[in-house]
Scaffold this active site. Structure first.
Site, short mmCIF file in Angstrom:
data_model
loop_
_atom_site.label_atom_id
_atom_site.label_comp_id
_atom_site.label_asym_id
_atom_site.label_seq_id
_atom_site.Cartn_x
_atom_site.Cartn_y
_atom_site.Cartn_z
N GLN A 79 -1.00 -5.98 -5.41
CA GLN A 79 -2.39 -6.29 -5.08
C GLN A 79 -3.16 -5.00 -4.90
O GLN A 79 -2.82 -4.19 -4.03
CB GLN A 79 -2.41 -7.12 -3.80
CG GLN A 79 -3.76 -7.49 -3.30
CD GLN A 79 -3.76 -7.62 -1.78
OE1 GLN A 79 -2.84 -7.16 -1.11
NE2 GLN A 79 -4.79 -8.23 -1.24
N SER A 119 -7.36 -2.39 -1.33
CA SER A 119 -7.86 -1.34 -0.42
C SER A 119 -8.18 -0.06 -1.16
O SER A 119 -7.56 0.26 -2.18
CB SER A 119 -6.83 -1.04 0.66
OG SER A 119 -6.66 -2.14 1.49
N SER A 175 1.42 -1.82 -1.94
CA SER A 175 2.88 -1.98 -1.80
C SER A 175 3.47 -2.29 -3.17
O SER A 175 2.96 -3.14 -3.89
CB SER A 175 3.21 -3.14 -0.88
OG SER A 175 2.50 -3.05 0.32
N GLU A 228 -2.61 -15.29 2.42
CA GLU A 228 -1.62 -14.42 3.05
C GLU A 228 -0.52 -15.34 3.55
O GLU A 228 -0.78 -16.32 4.23
CB GLU A 228 -2.23 -13.64 4.22
CG GLU A 228 -3.32 -12.71 3.77
CD GLU A 228 -3.09 -11.26 4.15
OE1 GLU A 228 -4.01 -10.67 4.70
OE2 GLU A 228 -2.00 -10.73 3.88
N GLU A 236 -7.75 -5.31 15.37
CA GLU A 236 -9.17 -5.56 15.64
C GLU A 236 -9.74 -6.59 14.67
O GLU A 236 -10.53 -7.46 15.05
CB GLU A 236 -9.95 -4.24 15.53
CG GLU A 236 -9.63 -3.24 16.65
CD GLU A 236 -8.28 -2.53 16.51
OE1 GLU A 236 -7.68 -2.59 15.40
OE2 GLU A 236 -7.82 -1.92 17.49
#
Lengths: 403, 372
Positions: free
Chosen positions: A123, A126, A158, A241, A370
């Site tokens: 994936q 980011s 990853s 997820e 967060e």
């Protein structure tokens, strides 16, 4: 209230257990194979017998099983010593996105090979400038004939170095507001212009990569969703997820820290006799127990054919900091020896030290603490989103970080 | 997997929630907190008429013969409403002690009255200062007469009778006794506490008649058994109250504007409320396990009770203090209701053994499990 399977569930569990007992690879079968080949061998074996990706439709390589059957499969498989999976992202996130957005021909071509483990997916989301604020990504896609030309950089990918395909979200229109200028593709990871560099982590491992794109060409046919619809397609990926119900986890836990506290001394007695140690361990026990029974409540909903409530969203926010705090506590229990990280000299072959060094990553990967707290606040409690200063502003006019 | 309440139990919850929303709003809690009454007698009568005090008492003793799952549902709703009632003392403790250890005659005498709510019981074990143990007990019985002081005794000023734990020179070091609190040799006075919406007393016994409950020298074992069950029910009250604190904080944060926006949109507040939700959820799931364990008499009860108790104490304390914090200065005023959960959380946390006591019990239960 009980913990029993329904008759259908019990029958299914028996069937799963029987197959696993007969088919989990023996040590000699895996001898001489590397990590990835072991994972692929096991995945192929499952696929050939119809036990791979069991919730997927049969025509895509699955078994058409329901959610509770998936949980039962996960529980039973986790009881056996099987090779670690390298397919979690492909099966859990890429495949559901393909099923929702790709053509039937594409799904027939790609999903069975994903299910069988023949092809591995990653994936590519980011970026250095877009982590928690994923939609701030800058990698560019420009249309050129029937292709798109990609330039930019992805990070924290990853398995990029052993993946065959990846799902990719990129910026196709920098003049549109942030979320509206994105487009989503899947890409052949062997395409010319892709360069993969591993990132060394503070734990010493290298599970992630930087992926550089230099004039990489992707056929328009590999676009998922419309041009400019990339954010919406990304949400399909993110919402899938992998559900962690019934799954285990590595690193330290109550049992391992409890065992340690019975072995090491504090004030000339086993540390477990110390009231402070007992209080701290009890709190962690209660947290683990709370997570376990929260999972059981979700399973019950699945078993009744209902959608689990939001309570399962707490898992990562509780589990990741707990690992870090338990590892820190374990090192303290060893006093000066806690600093030693050596497979022969350290207790549990250095597992506590490894957890201490690896757990900061757990609190960041897949949504920081967060971000997870924001998700609970907004989706579970219904609190308003933060006010966004970049809302409606063309992307190329949004202020950026110091570089 | 069937780790959930039944439809009938959910219906009971709806009824209980509806009833308490109408009959036990915060103004009722405030009335007891500020007034001279020790509990709300009208509310008690209503609760009795709905059969809540009779829930787990067998039909042979004029109870409803329902399970601890039904009682768990009621406990959570009483906790959510912060009901100013002697319910925990009479139902989770005194009734429980009689059901566990009472002779046939004692059961026939006491249980129908407890079921009907015409008699209120309390459980007198603490003797002031720090932790009371079988070894530390000063109260004792000689020739059927009880002497000594119990402090504090929840609902001790309004109860008709007490189950009293006194020292014994055999067995586990303690014996349990039934004592009529209106009899001679009993002196009781209300004591001030951090939560005046739930009354507590000092009871001095000076030769009061005491009738043995259970075997001599088995009093501490009885206390542990009763507390293991009560811990789960207290924990349900605590998660109910913790949910109330979370909802108060949420409603206030959504309606309170600062810097031109609801304070609920600030991450400092969002994360605070998310963390309350997390702790409440963990405690609630542990309460499920506790409810399962008491309702099935499972051997896992000691560990299930301690786990539910520890996480419920932590959750309620956290939720109630952060609720005050979310309200800012208004939360610190007498006029606002934030004080109710803040008071109640600590009262319930100390009532039947503190967090530290139960953390220790939890690890002892793990050790016992490993040794077996």
């Amino acid at each position: 209230m009980d913990f029993k399977d329904s008759p259908e569930e019990a029958t299914f569990r028996e069937e799963v257990r029987a197959w696993l007992t007969d088919n989990v690879p023996a040590a000699e079968e895996l001898d001489g194979l590397d990590y990835n080949d072991r994972a692929k061998l096991w995945q192929k074996k499952k696929y050939d017998a119809g036990w791979a990706c069991i919730r997927w439709p049969e025509e895509h390589g699955g078994r058409g099983a329901n959610a509770i059957e998936q949980v039962i499969w996960n529980q039973e498989e986790s009881k056996f010593d099987t090779p670690d999976s390298i397919f979690a992202i492909g099966h859990g996130m890429c495949a559901p996105t393909m099923m929702t957005w790709a053509t039937e021909e594409q799904n027939k071509r790609y999903l069975p090979k994903l299910a069988s483990g023949e092809e591995v997916w990653c994936q590519l989301f980011s970026e250095p400038a877009g982590g928690s604020d994923l939609a701030a990504l800058r990698t560019r896609a420009e249309k050129d004939g029937d292709d798109w030309v990609i330039n930019g950089q992805k990070i924290w990918t990853s398995g990029a170095h052993y993946s065959d395909y990846g799902v990719l979200v990129v910026r196709s229109d920098p003049t549109a507001p942030k979320h509206q200028g994105l487009t989503y593709f899947f890409v052949d990871m062997k395409s010319p212009g892709i360069e993969i560099k591993p990132i060394k982590q503070i734990s010493g491992g290298a599970n992630f990569n930087e992926v550089y794109f230099t004039d990489v060409r992707i056929p328009d046919a590999q676009r998922l969703g419309a041009v400019g619809q990339g954010w919406q397609v990304s949400l399909t990926t993110l919402m899938n997820e992998r559900a962690s119900i019934g799954g285990g986890g590595g690193g330290c836990n109550f049992n391992s820290v409890f065992d340690l506290a019975t072995k090491v001394n504090l004030n000339d007695q086993p540390a477990i006799n110390d009231k402070g140690v007992r209080a701290q361990l009890a709190t962690w026990y209660a947290q683990e127990s709370g997570l376990k029974y929260t999972g059981y409540r979700s399973m019950t909903a699945l078993s009744r054919g209902e959608i689990p409530g939001p309570e399962n969203s707490i898992g990562k926010l509780v589990g990741a900091p707990k690992q870090q705090d338990m590892a820190s506590f374990a090192l303290d229990l060893m006093e000066a020896s806690g600093a030693i990280w050596d497979s022969e000299l350290s207790e549990a072959a250095g597992m506590f030290q490894l957890t201490y060094m690896a757990s900061p990553g757990l609190r960041i990967a897949g949504g920081t603490d967060e971000v997870m707290a924001n998700i609970i606040a907004e989706r579970v409690l219904g609190l308003p989103q933060d006010i966004r200063v970049d809302k409606g502003v063309p992307f190329n006019e949004i202020p950026t970080s110091n570089s | 997997m069937n780790f959930e309440f039944s439809e009938e139990q959910d219906l009971l919850r709806e009824q209980a929630l509806g009833f308490l929303t109408d009959n036990c709003p915060p103004s009722v809690v405030r009335k007891i907190l500020e007034g001279d009454e020790s509990f709300d007698a009208d509310l008690w009568q209503n609760v009795v008429e709905m059969g809540w005090t009779a829930t787990v008492i067998p039909e042979a003793y004029e109870g409803l013969g329902l399970s601890y799952l039904e009682l768990s549902v009621i406990a959570e709703e009483l906790g959510r409403a912060l009901a100013p009632l002697p319910f925990s003392s009479s139902v989770y403790l005194a009734t429980e002690a009689l059901m566990r250890a009472g002779s046939e005659t004692q059961k026939q005498e006491y249980l129908p009255k407890l079921a009907a709510g015409s008699s209120i019981g309390c459980f007198a074990f603490s003797e002031g200062g720090g932790q009371t143990t079988a070894k530390s007990l000063q109260c004792s019985v000689s020739g059927g007469k009880l002497r000594g002081t119990k402090l504090p005794v929840a609902d001790g000023d309004i109860a008709d009778f007490a189950v009293v734990i006194a020292s014994a020179d055999r067995g586990d070091g303690a014996s349990a006794y039934l004592v009529d609190l209106s009899g001679a040799g009993v002196n009781r006075e209300t004591v001030k506490t951090i939560d005046p919406s739930r009354s507590h007393a000092r009871i001095t016994f000076d030769g009061a008649d005491a009738e043995l409950l259970g075997e001599e020298g088995q009093g501490w074992t009885l206390l542990e058994n009763v507390f293991n069950r009560a811990a789960v029910l207290f924990a349900w009250e605590q998660v109910g109250g913790a949910d109330t604190a979370l909802n108060m904080a949420k409603e206030y944060a959504l309606g309170r504007f600062a810097f031109g926006r609801p304070i609920a949109s600030f991450q400092a507040i969002k994360h605070k409320l998310a963390n309350i939700y997390v702790k409440n959820t963990l405690a609630r799931s542990n309460c499920y396990f506790g409810a399962w364990a008491i309702s099935t008499e499972a051997p896992e009860l000691p560990i299930a009770a301690a786990t539910a108790r520890v996480s419920a104490i932590q959750a309620y304390y956290f939720a109630s203090k952060e609720n005050v914090q979310t309200h800012g200065g208004m939360g610190f005023t007498w006029e606002f209701d934030c004080q109710f959960p803040y008071r109640r959380s600590k009262l319930l946390a100390t009532n039947i053994g503190s967090e530290a006591t139960w953390q220790d019990k939890l690890i002892s239960a793990v050790e016992a499990d490993r040794a077996a």
